[in-house]
Design an enzyme around this catalytic site. Sequence first.
Site, mmCIF file in Angstrom:
data_model
loop_
_atom_site.group_PDB
_atom_site.id
_atom_site.type_symbol
_atom_site.label_atom_id
_atom_site.label_comp_id
_atom_site.label_asym_id
_atom_site.label_seq_id
_atom_site.Cartn_x
_atom_site.Cartn_y
_atom_site.Cartn_z
ATOM 1 N N ARG A 8 0.824 -1.216 0.000
ATOM 2 C CA ARG A 8 0.000 0.000 0.000
ATOM 3 C C ARG A 8 0.851 1.256 0.000
ATOM 4 O O ARG A 8 0.424 2.328 -0.420
ATOM 5 C CB ARG A 8 -0.941 0.005 1.207
ATOM 6 N N ALA A 35 5.465 8.900 24.991
ATOM 7 C CA ALA A 35 4.296 8.937 24.110
ATOM 8 C C ALA A 35 4.694 9.217 22.656
ATOM 9 O O ALA A 35 4.354 8.452 21.745
ATOM 10 C CB ALA A 35 3.323 10.004 24.609
ATOM 11 N N ARG A 67 -1.154 6.382 26.780
ATOM 12 C CA ARG A 67 -0.691 7.033 25.545
ATOM 13 C C ARG A 67 0.587 6.454 24.949
ATOM 14 O O ARG A 67 0.936 6.775 23.830
ATOM 15 C CB ARG A 67 -0.469 8.530 25.813
ATOM 16 N N ASP A 126 11.390 15.178 26.612
ATOM 17 C CA ASP A 126 10.332 15.848 27.364
ATOM 18 C C ASP A 126 10.862 17.084 28.076
ATOM 19 O O ASP A 126 10.256 17.545 29.030
ATOM 20 C CB ASP A 126 9.715 14.874 28.382
ATOM 21 N N CYS A 167 17.029 27.164 12.948
ATOM 22 C CA CYS A 167 17.239 26.125 13.964
ATOM 23 C C CYS A 167 16.392 26.480 15.190
ATOM 24 O O CYS A 167 15.745 27.534 15.232
ATOM 25 C CB CYS A 167 18.716 25.960 14.299
ATOM 26 N N CYS A 170 17.217 29.857 16.620
ATOM 27 C CA CYS A 170 16.770 31.009 15.814
ATOM 28 C C CYS A 170 15.372 31.434 16.277
ATOM 29 O O CYS A 170 15.050 32.613 16.324
ATOM 30 C CB CYS A 170 16.660 30.654 14.340
ATOM 31 N N CYS A 183 3.392 17.592 31.035
ATOM 32 C CA CYS A 183 2.423 16.496 31.081
ATOM 33 C C CYS A 183 2.187 16.028 32.514
ATOM 34 O O CYS A 183 1.145 15.469 32.825
ATOM 35 C CB CYS A 183 2.913 15.334 30.236
HETATM 36 ZN ZN ZN Z 1 19.843 29.127 14.466
#
Ligand code: ZN
Length: 337
Positions: A8, A35, A67, A126, A167, A170, A183
């Site tokens: 597929r 998660a 999750r 996290d 980045c 930035c 969380c």
């Molecule tokens: Zn940068």
Amino acid sequence: MNREKYSRQILFPPIGADGQEKLLESKAVILGCGALGTAQANALVRAGVGTLRIVDRDFVEESNLQRQILYDEADARERMPKAIAAARKLKQINSDVHVEGVVEDVDNRNIEKLVAGFQVVLDATDNFEARYLLNDVSVKLALPWIYGAVVASYAMTMTILPGSTACLACVFPSPPEGTYDTCDTVGVISPAVSWAAAIQVTEALKILLGRQQELHGAMLAYDIWTNQFQEVRPRRDPQCRVCGAREFAYLNRTGPTHTSLCGRDSVQIHTAALRQLDLAELKTRLEQFGRVRANEFLLIFSVEAYELTIFSDGRAIVKGTHDPAVARSVYAKYVGA
Ligand SMILES: [Zn+2]
């Protein structure tokens, strides 16, 4: 190649048979296997991305199961390290893929070794510190990475191609000040995770297929509960300290960090030098002080008001305190400094 397995996906013109061959020879690494990481790993392994490394420092707990889609109740009961439990499940899903689970805490001492030689890094961490560290190493090694963050019903993602896109620094020159929602404080719902992971994985597939011109090129954010969608197109900052000046402050920081695991009433202890503990010997020694449970990867020691989860490389998670000094002293008392 098993064409039936991927039929597929081969029918989908941007991939096709050639693209599928390419994916089977591709290498991706996921930092964090909570998660986001389990959702990403599940999709990449099913898609037939040939080599996948997953790195995680933690073990499975019951509150993860809502999750973190690769884990089950037995993993939580046995406190399996997430990287090991995930790798086992992924190998059952698709044996074509070389899956490597690494039980380590990503820090400035090991990150280059963990990501070098891979074509893309998916962020499933996290915390901000880990993401700035990843941004440093990505710019240094010219390695694409895909930012992802989810809290409550809100998810955000951005793809960083060093040298061509903005980045992380930035866009956000420094981490947020003070406390912020996590969380552990405001919760998280699984469909918000699925949304971010779906976009991160799609971007990773485009990068692995060499179709960079089809990347979304934005910072995307969506609150899947309130239906608010945001799209901003960040520009590179020529003054950026990371991708402009190539100052890698997080990577070049000296000394280990004592990371506090937010909201979990736990502190993680890093040892200054990596060492190898004999868990069987330690288990015998600790049994005279408190209750000890162990599997082949870690040992859980309950003593006083604390619960220590000790890994074979000397790292430990001390539950029952927020205070790094208390955690370090408990560790020193029972495991050794
Ligand atoms: Zn940068």
